[in-house]
Design a protein around this motif. Structure first.
Motif, PDB file in Angstrom:
ATOM      1  N   UNK A  79      33.208  49.263  34.895  1.00  0.00           N
ATOM      2  CA  UNK A  79      33.890  50.185  35.807  1.00  0.00           C
ATOM      3  C   UNK A  79      34.101  49.464  37.137  1.00  0.00           C
ATOM      4  N   UNK A  80      35.354  49.389  37.573  1.00  0.00           N
ATOM      5  CA  UNK A  80      35.655  48.693  38.826  1.00  0.00           C
ATOM      6  C   UNK A  80      35.643  49.683  39.995  1.00  0.00           C
ATOM      7  N   UNK A  81      34.982  49.291  41.070  1.00  0.00           N
ATOM      8  CA  UNK A  81      34.921  50.113  42.282  1.00  0.00           C
ATOM      9  C   UNK A  81      35.381  49.245  43.447  1.00  0.00           C
ATOM     10  N   UNK A  82      36.418  49.681  44.167  1.00  0.00           N
ATOM     11  CA  UNK A  82      36.913  48.939  45.322  1.00  0.00           C
ATOM     12  C   UNK A  82      36.257  49.456  46.601  1.00  0.00           C
ATOM     13  N   UNK A 133      45.193  43.331  58.484  1.00  0.00           N
ATOM     14  CA  UNK A 133      45.995  43.838  57.378  1.00  0.00           C
ATOM     15  C   UNK A 133      45.362  43.471  56.047  1.00  0.00           C
ATOM     16  N   UNK A 134      45.592  44.296  55.033  1.00  0.00           N
ATOM     17  CA  UNK A 134      44.981  44.041  53.719  1.00  0.00           C
ATOM     18  C   UNK A 134      45.585  42.800  53.084  1.00  0.00           C
ATOM     19  N   UNK A 135      44.717  41.925  52.585  1.00  0.00           N
ATOM     20  CA  UNK A 135      45.136  40.690  51.903  1.00  0.00           C
ATOM     21  C   UNK A 135      45.255  41.037  50.427  1.00  0.00           C
ATOM     22  N   UNK A 157      36.182  39.720  47.004  1.00  0.00           N
ATOM     23  CA  UNK A 157      34.907  39.017  46.752  1.00  0.00           C
ATOM     24  C   UNK A 157      34.140  39.882  45.750  1.00  0.00           C
ATOM     25  N   UNK A 158      33.907  39.346  44.552  1.00  0.00           N
ATOM     26  CA  UNK A 158      33.389  40.154  43.454  1.00  0.00           C
ATOM     27  C   UNK A 158      31.907  39.894  43.193  1.00  0.00           C
TER      28      UNK A 158
END
Length: 501
Positions: free
Chosen positions: A103-106, A124-126, A131-132
C-alpha cells in the motif's frame, strides 16, 4: 537428614543429591581398596572385574542424577578448544515479503514548511521524485455482523412466491459463518491457541463469545470434513514406504472420572501427508487402527507393539530407525567414550554416505529414479561394509552386563534385520525423523491446551491436525483448503476434498 520422600524443595533435593554423590564416591574408593586387599590375600587379580563393577555403579548414579536434574539432548560434546573472540552478529537484513500486499502512502510538507530557507521563495512540487522507505505494519482483524437480506419474488397470480438463496450454513439456522469456524479451528490446531484464550482475544476485538460456542463451531466443521480425513489414510496406504510413531495425549478427567488419563496420538506419515488417530492405549490393538491393512514398509522405532503388528500382518515389513540407534549410543558415550567413539564414527560415516547423494523424496519422475539408483549403488558398495563393521564392533561389546553400553548394543543387534533393510531398498530412509517432525504439531498443542476434555475432542483434534499438517506438507494455504473442502461437503454431503487435489 530429612527423609528423601518428604523433600519437595528443588534446591534441597539438589543438595541431598550432591551429598549422596560424594558419599557414593567415598564408598566406591573404600570398596575398591577392600576388594583389592581380599584379592591379594587370595592370590587373585580382581582389578579388572572390580573396575567394571564400579563403572556400572557410577553409571547408575549419574543416570539417576541426570533423570532428576539434567536436560535431554542428542548433541554430543565437541573437543575443547582455546576460547576465541565471538564474531559480531551482522543480522539478516530486511527480509523479502513477496506475499504481502503493498500500500503506497504519499507524505506532503505542511504548507508552512513549503518555503526555501535560503531565499524565502515558494517551494514547488518536484514531479515524480520521492524518497522511499518501507515498513511492515498490521491491519487489525475485524469481526462484523453480515446481515443477509434475501429478496422475495411473487407472481401476480398469487400462486408462487420465491426467495433468493442465502449463503451456505455450517449449522442450519446457526449464527456463525463457515469462515468463522475455520478461523477458530486453524487458531487452535495450527497455532495452538486454546479456545478460552481465543475468547479473550476476540473480546478485545469487540466480539463477546464463550468457549462452548467456539467448540460447537469446530465440532460441526469436523463432521463435514470427516470423509476427507478418512480418505487421507487410504491415500497414504498407496505409498510403498510410510513412517509411524506415537506420543502421549492427555484426556482430561470428567466429574465421574477424576484425574487425567493418558491416551496416545498415533501417527502415519509420508512426505506428502500425515494421518493421526488418538487412541486410549499404546497397544498393538490401538496401532492396528492406524497401520492395520497396510502392505509395504513402515519405518518405526524399537517399540514392541510394531513387532506384534508385523507378526499378525505378513505384508507389513518393519524398517528401523538409525537415529534411535545413535541416541542409545550417545547415552552411553559419557561412560564409555573410547568404545562408543569408535561406533559413533561408523554411524556418522553411514549418514555422511547417505547424504552424499540427492534425496529421492525431493525429486520427481526420471530424476527421482536416477537418485534411487545412485542411492542403491552407494548403499550396496559403500554403506554395507560400514554397517557390517559396526555389527562386528557390537558383537565385541559383551564385557559389562546391565550397562547403558550393553543396552545400546542389544537394541541395535535386536533390530538388525530391520536396520539393514535400507541396503536392499533405496526407497527406505535411514531414520524415522519425518514422523517425529510431523508429530510436533500435536505435541505443541498438547503443551498449550493440555489435550482433550472428551473422546469427541480427540476425534476433532485428529481430523484437524491430519488435514492441516497435510496441507502444510503440500504447500497449500490451510484456511483456503478448509474453506474449499467444507463448502464442497456442505453442498454435497460426503464429498472428499484433499489438500492439493
Amino acid at each position: 537428614m530429612a527423609s528423601i520422600e518428604h523433600i519437595s524443595d528443588l534446591d534441597t533435593a539438589k543438595q541431598v543429591a550432591l551429598l549422596l554423590e560424594k558419599e557414593n564416591a567415598r564408598l566406591h574408593k573404600r570398596i575398591a581398596a577392600l576388594v583389592r586387599e581380599l584379592a591379594k590375600a587370595k592370590g587373585q587379580d580382581g582389578s579388572r572385574q572390580l573396575e567394571l563393577e564400579l563403572m556400572r555403579l557410577q553409571e547408575q548414579a549419574v543416570q539417576f542424577q541426570n533423570a532428576l536434574f539434567g536436560q535431554s539432548s542428542e548433541r554430543r560434546g565437541s573437543p575443547k578448544t582455546e576460547p576465541t573472540e565471538p564474531a559480531p552478529q551482522r543480522g539478516h537484513g530486511p527480509r523479502k515479503q513477496p506475499e504481502l500486499p503493498c500500500v503506497e502512502v504519499e507524505h506532503e510538507l505542511d504548507e508552512a514548511d513549503q518555503t526555501c530557507p535560503e531565499c524565502g521563495g515558494q517551494l514547488g512540487e518536484w514531479q515524480d521524485q520521492y524518497e522511499e522507505s518501507e515498513e511492515v505494519t498490521v491491519v487489525e482483524r475485524r469481526f462484523v455482523i453480515t446481515k443477509h437480506k434475501r429478496k422475495k419474488y411473487r407472481c401476480r397470480c398469487g400462486a408462487c412466491v420465491l426467495t433468493a438463496p442465502g449463503p451456505l450454513k455450517l449449522i442450519e439456522g446457526g449464527r456463525y459463518s463457515i469462515d468463522f469456524a475455520i478461523e477458530v479451528a486453524v487458531s487452535k490446531y495450527l497455532d495452538h491457541l486454546p479456545l478460552e484464550r481465543q475468547c479473550r482475544i476476540m473480546g478485545r476485538e469487540g466480539l463477546v463469545v464463550d468457549s462452548q460456542t467456539l467448540w460447537d463451531q469446530i465440532w460441526a466443521l469436523s463432521r463435514h470434513l470427516e470423509p476427507s480425513y478418512l480418505a487421507l489414510r487410504e491415500e497414504l496406504f498407496a505409498h510403498d514406504v510410510v513412517h509411524a510413531d506415537e506420543t502421549p495425549w492427555p484426556l482430561l478427567g470428567s466429574k465421574k472420572k477424576k484425574g487425567t488419563r493418558k491416551w496416545y496420538v498415533w501417527c502415519l506419515a509420508a512426505p506428502d501427508g500425515v494421518f493421526y488417530k488418538v487412541r486410549p492405549s499404546r497397544s498393538a490393538k490401538a496401532g492396528a487402527e492406524v497401520l492395520g491393512g497396510f502392505e509395504g514398509t513402515a519405518i518405526v522405532d524399537g517399540y514392541s507393539a510394531y513387532q506384534t503388528l508385523a507378526r499378525a500382518s505378513p505384508d507389513l515389513r518393519l524398517a528401523y530407525c538409525w537415529a534411535h540407534v545413535r541416541r542409545k549410543l550417545i547415552k552411553a558415550e559419557q561412560f564409555y567414550p573410547e568404545e562408543v567413539g569408535e561406533a559413533m564414527e561408523l554411524v556418522g560415516e553411514i549418514f555422511d554416505l547417505d547424504r552424499s547423494v540427492p534425496n529421492p523424496e525431493d525429486l520427481e519422475g526420471e530424476e527421482r529414479q536416477e537418485a534411487l539408483a545412485l542411492r542403491a549403488r552407494v548403499r550396496d558398495e559403500q554403506v554395507r561394509p560400514v554397517m557390517e563393521e559396526l555389527r562386528q564392533w557390537a558383537l565385541r561389546q559383551r564385557a559389562l552386563k546391565k550397562s547403558s553400553l550393553r543396552k545400546a548394543v542389544e537394541y541395535m543387534l535386536g533390530l538388525w534385520d530391520g536396520l539393514v533393510l535400507c541396503l536392499d531398498d533405496p526407497r527406505i530412509p535411514l531414520t524415522n525423523n519425518l514422523a517425529e517432525r510431523v508429530i510436533r504439531g500435536p505435541v505443541l498443542g498438547r503443551k498449550n491446551h493440555y489435550g482433550s476434555k472428551s473422546e469427541r475432542g480427540t476425534q476433532v483434534a485428529a481430523i484437524f491436525y491430519s488435514l492441516l499438517e497435510t496441507a502444510k506438507l503440500r504447500g497449500v494455504e490451510p484456511k483456503a483448503y478448509l474453506a474449499e473442502a467444507a463448502r464442497a461437503a456442505i453442498e454435497e454431503p460426503g464429498t472428499v476434498t484433499l489438500p492439493g487435489a
